[in-house]
Design an enzyme around this catalytic site. Structure first.
Site, PDB file in Angstrom:
ATOM      1  N   GLN A  96       0.808  -1.214   0.000  1.00  0.00           N
ATOM      2  CA  GLN A  96       0.000   0.000   0.000  1.00  0.00           C
ATOM      3  C   GLN A  96       0.844   1.268   0.000  1.00  0.00           C
ATOM      4  OE1 GLN A  96      -2.857  -0.180   3.245  1.00  0.00           O
ATOM      5  NE2 GLN A  96      -3.267  -2.340   2.871  1.00  0.00           N
ATOM      6  N   HIS A 162      -1.599   0.559   5.666  1.00  0.00           N
ATOM      7  CA  HIS A 162      -2.312   1.533   6.504  1.00  0.00           C
ATOM      8  C   HIS A 162      -1.509   2.804   6.771  1.00  0.00           C
ATOM      9  CE1 HIS A 162      -5.294  -1.619   8.374  1.00  0.00           C
ATOM     10  NE2 HIS A 162      -5.169  -1.735   7.068  1.00  0.00           N
TER      11      HIS A 162
END
Length: 384
Positions: A96, A162
Site C-alpha cells: 500500500q 495503513h
C-alpha cells in the site's frame, strides 16, 4: 451528543452489475444503479492511468494525478494531454506504500505551492511523509522546485500497510490536516505518544497547530487532533466547514466519521466489524466513551476516498458525501444533513474506485484503481 450511526448491512451483496458491458472508451452513458432505476448521471471516460492513487484540480482546471509508483501527472484541462512532472521524491513503492495524496496549497495562485504525501523508507521501516514544493509549469516540462518535508509519521514501522496520508486544508487556509493510519499495528491508535492511528492538525509549515486538544503535552502528541483511527483514507471539509473522514474497518465496520477535536474513535477497542479470521470486537455502544461513526458498512465496501459535494451541477446533492468503494467497486453517496447521515445510494461501477473529486464546473470525477485505471467524468443525465 452524536446521533446513532446508520449501519448499512449487506449493501455490497445488493449491488448489481450496472455497467459490466460498458464500452472501454468514450461515453459510457446512463446505466442502472440497482433494479431498473436509472442513474441520474452520464459517465464519460477521459483517460487511463497505471497505478492512480489521488487527483486534485488546480485553479485553472488542470488536473494533478499521482500514481503509487512515484509518478505525478499534469493533465491539461483543454486538450486532455498530460505530462509527467519532474522533481517528485523517491518513494517506498511496495504494497500500500508509495506516492499518495496531492493538493494545491491555499496560496497556490500566488506562489504555485503544492503539498504531497508519500511513503519513505528509513531507520525502523516505512513511514508516511508530507512535503511541499513549487509547481513550475513554464518551460518545456513541468517540475517541482524546492521540495521540503514538513511532516513525518511517528514512528516508522515494518510493513507497508495503513499509511493513510490523506491531506485536507482548513477552509480558512490556515491549517493542514493529515490522516495517519495505524500501520496495521492496532494498539498504537490508543497511544497518544505517537501519531499512528490519528488525524493531525498542523500549521502550513508542519508544526503542531496552536489550540490542538493535547498541545500542552508537547512533542508529536501536540500534533494530534483525533485518535483511535484504523485506516482513514478519506479526509474532506464540507461546505459548512465540518471535517469528515472515511475509514476502512477490518472485516466489516467501514466508517464515515464526523471529525471533532479531541475525540477518540475507538480502534482497536471497538468496531462495527470483526477481526480477520473471526475474532470479535465490541461494537460501538452509547456511553462507551468513543465517538461512533455516523454511518458504517458491513460487509466492507473498503472506502478509499471521500468527497463532500459543494457544486451546483448536481444541486440536490449539495453537502452530500461521496465515497469511492474499492472492494465494493462502486460510488457511494450518503445524504448528509448537518452532522447526521441519512439514506445512502450505491452506484455499481464494476471496478474499484480509488479517488473522487469535484471539478471546478461541479462535475464529479472518478479515478478507478490500478487494473482499470480509468479517469471518469460524471455529469447530469440528459443535460439535466
Amino acid at each position: 451528543m452524536k446521533s446513532a450511526p446508520i449501519v448499512l448491512a449487506g449493501i455490497v451483496a445488493a449491488l448489481t452489475a450496472g455497467c459490466a458491458d460498458s464500452a472501454s472508451s468514450g461515453a459510457l452513458g446512463p446505466a442502472t444503479a440497482s433494479g431498473d432505476r436509472d442513474w441520474p448521471f452520464e459517465v464519460e471516460e477521459l483517460d487511463r492511468f497505471d497505478e492512480p492513487w489521488a487527483m486534485a484540480f488546480l485553479p485553472d482546471g488542470d488536473l494533478l494525478v499521482t500514481e503509487r509508483s512515484g509518478v505525478l501527472h499534469l493533465r491539461d484541462a483543454d486538450s486532455g494531454e498530460r505530462v509527467e512532472v519532474a522533481g517528485v521524491p523517491t518513494v517506498a513503492d511496495s504494497g500500500q506504500a508509495g506516492l499518495g495524496d496531492v493538493l494545491p496549497a491555499p496560496s497556490y495562485d500566488e506562489d504555485g505551492t503544492v503539498y504531497l504525501s508519500w511513503a519513505e523508507e528509513g531507520d525502523g521501516g516505512i513511514g508516511a511523509v508530507v512535503g511541499r514544493a513549487r509547481l513550475v509549469t513554464e518551460g518545456e516540462a513541468p517540475r517541482l522546485d524546492g521540495l521540503e518535508v514538513v511532516w513525518r509519521q511517528t514512528p516508522r514501522t515494518s510493513g507497508d500497510g495503513h499509511l493513510s496520508h490523506r491531506l485536507a486544508f482548513s477552509p480558512d487556509g490556515e491549517h493542514l490536516f493529515v490522516s495517519s493510519g495505524d500501520r496495521q499495528q492496532g494498539d498504537p491508535a490508543q497511544d497518544t505518544s505517537n501519531t499512528l492511528g490519528t488525524i493531525v492538525r498542523l500549521t502550513l509549515d508542519g508544526d503542531p497547530a496552536p489550540g490542538n486538544p493535547l498541545a500542552d503535552r508537547g512533542g508529536v502528541t501536540a500534533e494530534i487532533w483525533t485518535w483511535g483511527h484504523r485506516n482513514p483514507l478519506g479526509l474532506e471539509h464540507a461546505p459548512d466547514g465540518t471535517l469528515w473522514s472515511s475509514e476502512m474497518g477490518p472485516e466489516g465496520g467501514d466508517e464515515l466519521n464526523l471529525v471533532e477535536a479531541g475525540s477518540n474513535y475507538g480502534w482497536p477497542e471497538v468496531s462495527d466489524g470483526s477481526d480477520y479470521g473471526g475474532g470479535e470486537i465490541p461494537d460501538h455502544a452509547e456511553g462507551d466513551g468513543f465517538a461512533a461513526p455516523v454511518a458504517s458498512w458491513t460487509p466492507s465496501i473498503s472506502p478509499g476516498s471521500l468527497m463532500i459535494y459543494g457544486g451546483d451541477l448536481f444541486a440536490d446533492w449539495q453537502g452530500d458525501a461521496f465515497l469511492g468503494a474499492l472492494s465494493g467497486e462502486a460510488l457511494v453517496r450518503v445524504d448528509l444533513e448537518g452532522t447526521t447521515a441519512g439514506e445512502s445510494e450505491v452506484f455499481d461501477l464494476g471496478e474499484r474506485v480509488r479517488a473522487v473529486e469535484e471539478a471546478p464546473d461541479g462535475a464529479i470525477w472518478l479515478l478507478e484503481d490500478e487494473g482499470a485505471g480509468r479517469l471518469l467524468r460524471l455529469t447530469p443525465a440528459n443535460g439535466g
